[in-house]
Design an enzyme around this catalytic site. Structure first.
Site, short mmCIF file in Angstrom:
data_model
loop_
_atom_site.label_atom_id
_atom_site.label_comp_id
_atom_site.label_asym_id
_atom_site.label_seq_id
_atom_site.Cartn_x
_atom_site.Cartn_y
_atom_site.Cartn_z
N VAL C 22 68.39 13.73 20.43
CA VAL C 22 68.57 15.17 20.64
C VAL C 22 68.36 15.92 19.33
O VAL C 22 67.70 16.96 19.29
CB VAL C 22 69.98 15.45 21.21
CG1 VAL C 22 70.35 16.93 21.09
CG2 VAL C 22 70.05 15.03 22.68
N PHE C 42 56.45 13.45 18.51
CA PHE C 42 57.48 13.13 19.52
C PHE C 42 58.45 12.07 19.01
O PHE C 42 58.20 11.46 17.97
CB PHE C 42 56.91 12.79 20.91
CG PHE C 42 56.08 11.55 20.99
CD1 PHE C 42 56.65 10.35 21.38
CD2 PHE C 42 54.73 11.58 20.70
CE1 PHE C 42 55.87 9.20 21.47
CE2 PHE C 42 53.95 10.43 20.79
CZ PHE C 42 54.52 9.24 21.17
N ARG C 46 65.90 3.69 21.28
CA ARG C 46 66.33 2.59 22.15
C ARG C 46 67.47 1.82 21.47
O ARG C 46 67.59 1.81 20.24
CB ARG C 46 65.17 1.65 22.47
CG ARG C 46 64.61 0.88 21.27
CD ARG C 46 65.14 -0.53 21.21
NE ARG C 46 64.80 -1.21 19.97
CZ ARG C 46 65.54 -1.12 18.86
NH1 ARG C 46 66.63 -0.37 18.83
NH2 ARG C 46 65.21 -1.79 17.78
N VAL C 47 68.30 1.20 22.31
CA VAL C 47 69.29 0.26 21.80
C VAL C 47 68.72 -1.13 22.01
O VAL C 47 68.17 -1.43 23.08
CB VAL C 47 70.64 0.43 22.53
CG1 VAL C 47 71.63 -0.66 22.13
CG2 VAL C 47 71.22 1.80 22.23
N ASP C 73 69.20 -2.52 12.94
CA ASP C 73 68.31 -1.87 13.91
C ASP C 73 68.78 -2.01 15.36
O ASP C 73 67.97 -1.96 16.27
CB ASP C 73 66.88 -2.38 13.74
CG ASP C 73 66.78 -3.86 14.10
OD1 ASP C 73 67.83 -4.52 14.17
OD2 ASP C 73 65.66 -4.33 14.33
N GLU C 142 68.29 2.47 12.48
CA GLU C 142 67.01 2.44 11.76
C GLU C 142 66.10 3.53 12.30
O GLU C 142 65.83 3.58 13.50
CB GLU C 142 66.35 1.07 11.93
CG GLU C 142 65.06 0.94 11.12
CD GLU C 142 64.35 -0.39 11.35
OE1 GLU C 142 64.49 -1.28 10.50
OE2 GLU C 142 63.69 -0.53 12.40
#
Lengths: 210, 210, 210, 210
Positions: C22, C42, C46-47, C73, C142
């Site tokens: 966000v 853009f 992700r996890v 990470d 990261e």
């Protein structure tokens, strides 16, 4: 069925839910863009979880190789309305699409004929075609149409049913029924105001045209 | 047309874009859920902005009352692939749906026959039926299928075209062409690796079956 | 750790990724709303999946009770830029926020010093505070900043690494390197055009002011 | 202010709303992942439209150069709960974050002290820091916490107020009040059931431990 197979089995259902959500939300947008009142307040959708499918297949005695043909609510769409009258407008809109992008199998009017528990909603069971790698599949889906009040009540009943595994204690059941009646009175009160709004708006338009 | 009318005019296009995005994303999910390679990497969509529609109608000499029938890219879908070969697999999937949930009008293969500017992509123009309050509408939509490399180049060309209003200075045009050739070599290099991957996987599977 | 515990362990990471996405998307919106060029094209996030965390903890010899403090990470943000120069503008923006809503731990410039494999990207490791029921947690994350070209190449390298389990065959490795060089030339070509665009725009503005 | 300036002015508000939505939704996820009851049912957010800001600035006599400092609900977050008791749990959670990622300015308990109109909700006005290109900005935001029943009623009151431009006819006002009382009774009935659920669950746990 293995988890992998369930995942694959549920893909056309997810596709059907996504497509139907987009389609019903679009109806709302169409009304709004013309500055007209929309009978649809908001739309949600979900695919039934595997654990719930298994429970229901046991309860209704549907063998796993028959759930594609017989379980009607694996794909579920919920349409919320402000007023009871809006429910029937939405039903009419769905009737008009019958034979076009969806096929109505049958309907149940739990609004006029509420369930013993106090549950009220209008249900339409449809078949909806989705395109897959193996060709077209006709997916059974349940559309529930209800007022915000009906939804409020049903949400709470659902969580109680989940907690008590369908056998809610008698005293709580009584209170839930009473709450259902209050929600019903609330909807009636709202319908009364709706008529007066329509009257007020009609009077205003007549006045404007003089 | 007034802003209000444009808003209403564009609603079925927004609906078409939303539905088509859901449908093509679902193809990717289907491949993945079967642990198969998906020829689709990701999918985007957009409805052309009113200012761009007006510009194009002027440039192509399409009167406003003809844009519904003649402007082909008001609804736009973009499908990105990892390899050039994947483009033709996606084309084949769309061919199989022809006459089902969409109708192909015509196709242009700017992959095999790149544009003068260096632009490469596969275009399919379709008609897609959406249900509206006024009944079914057949919406023209353009599907662009390209590799990530083609998209990378096209994104930059588009922004330059926007900045220079279609007349990019000659020296920049030359550099852009050179960049396009590098992107093309990159795609070729990748295709070489793809074949080796497929070979490697085939050998591995044969070995596994001994 | 049980699946349930992993789910709970990863919640602050999901929260961090959502918040950071966000925040970086908002930077782009800020530039656009002022009609200025945005160095951010853009943003994705992700996890890390549990299976990948386990693999990495084995490979890097990090015991499970140390991954919160040492694995950098698990929360990952990727910022894509059009030009190489934009990467350093984004880095500068992140530097300005250091000590405010995030804390920079260290940085690695794989753009100027590309990896042996051909990999190029700018990495910033940060600590990011999230509020949980148990109080504030400082999450390691990261941030990878790269051009579209670098991302295109890295996406393909990643899938090859996944397929070959880190040991890509020598001949494919060679081709991949060559592809990386082509992507690098492409970025250089683009940077040349960027300078010319800036020049052209400056000339245009001077002309406008006469 | 020009449209362009409004767009720029509202960007930190949009950022605040997005960040706060992510943060409150995450609280729900945290409870759920631990299999605990979440006092938050769902979260929505919106930035006030320019036309509504202008109307309110006129009504409250706030000059445009003071709205940043004085208009409290340009950024709005709404948190819905199942039971009245949950509202106070959410309030407590927000109190615990005071001085961390948000600062509470003041609160209004329209649940215990309902408005003349029948309106019930708990309001917390906060300052929330967002990072912008010009440095940190402290954004005023209004958090409304309410039951589904309170929200149901408020949604309808809001649309009536919009239609009648704040002066709802006396007879409709009366019916609305009556509807508000029914919604209040409904919440009370639900709270009764909540206590019984808690009792039932406590009994069950005691039994399990024997």
């Amino acid at each position: 069925m293995l988890i992998k197979d369930w995942k694959e089995f549920l893909i056309p259902y997810e596709q059907a839910v996504e497509e139907l959500k987009v389609k019903f939300k679009s109806i709302r947008k169409q009304f709004r863009s013309k500055n007209e009142y929309s009978p649809i307040e908001f739309v949600t959708g979900r695919v039934k979880e595997v654990s719930s499918i298994l429970e229901k297949s046991k309860k209704l005695d549907i063998p796993l190789n028959r759930i594609y043909d017989e379980m009607e609510d694996i794909a579920g769409i919920r349409i919320m309305c402000q007023f009871v009258e809006d429910i029937y407008k939405v039903v009419q809109i769905i009737h008009q699409r019958n034979g076009k992008d969806l096929n109505i199998i049958y309907e149940k009017d739990y609004v006029k004929n509420k369930k013993e528990s106090g549950y009220r909603s209008y249900h339409i069971i449809i078949k909806y075609p989705v395109q897959t790698a193996e060709g077209e599949k006709e997916i059974l889906a349940e559309i529930q149409i209800r007022t915000l009040g009906m939804n409020f009540w049903a949400t709470i009943e659902h969580s109680l049913n989940y907690k008590y595994k369908q056998s809610i204690p008698e005293n709580i059941k009584e209170r839930l029924k009473k709450a259902g009646e209050l929600a019903f009175l609330l909807d009636q009160e709202m319908s009364q105001i709706k008529e007066e709004i329509v009257e007020a708006q009609t009077l205003f338009e007549i006045k404007s045209n003089i």
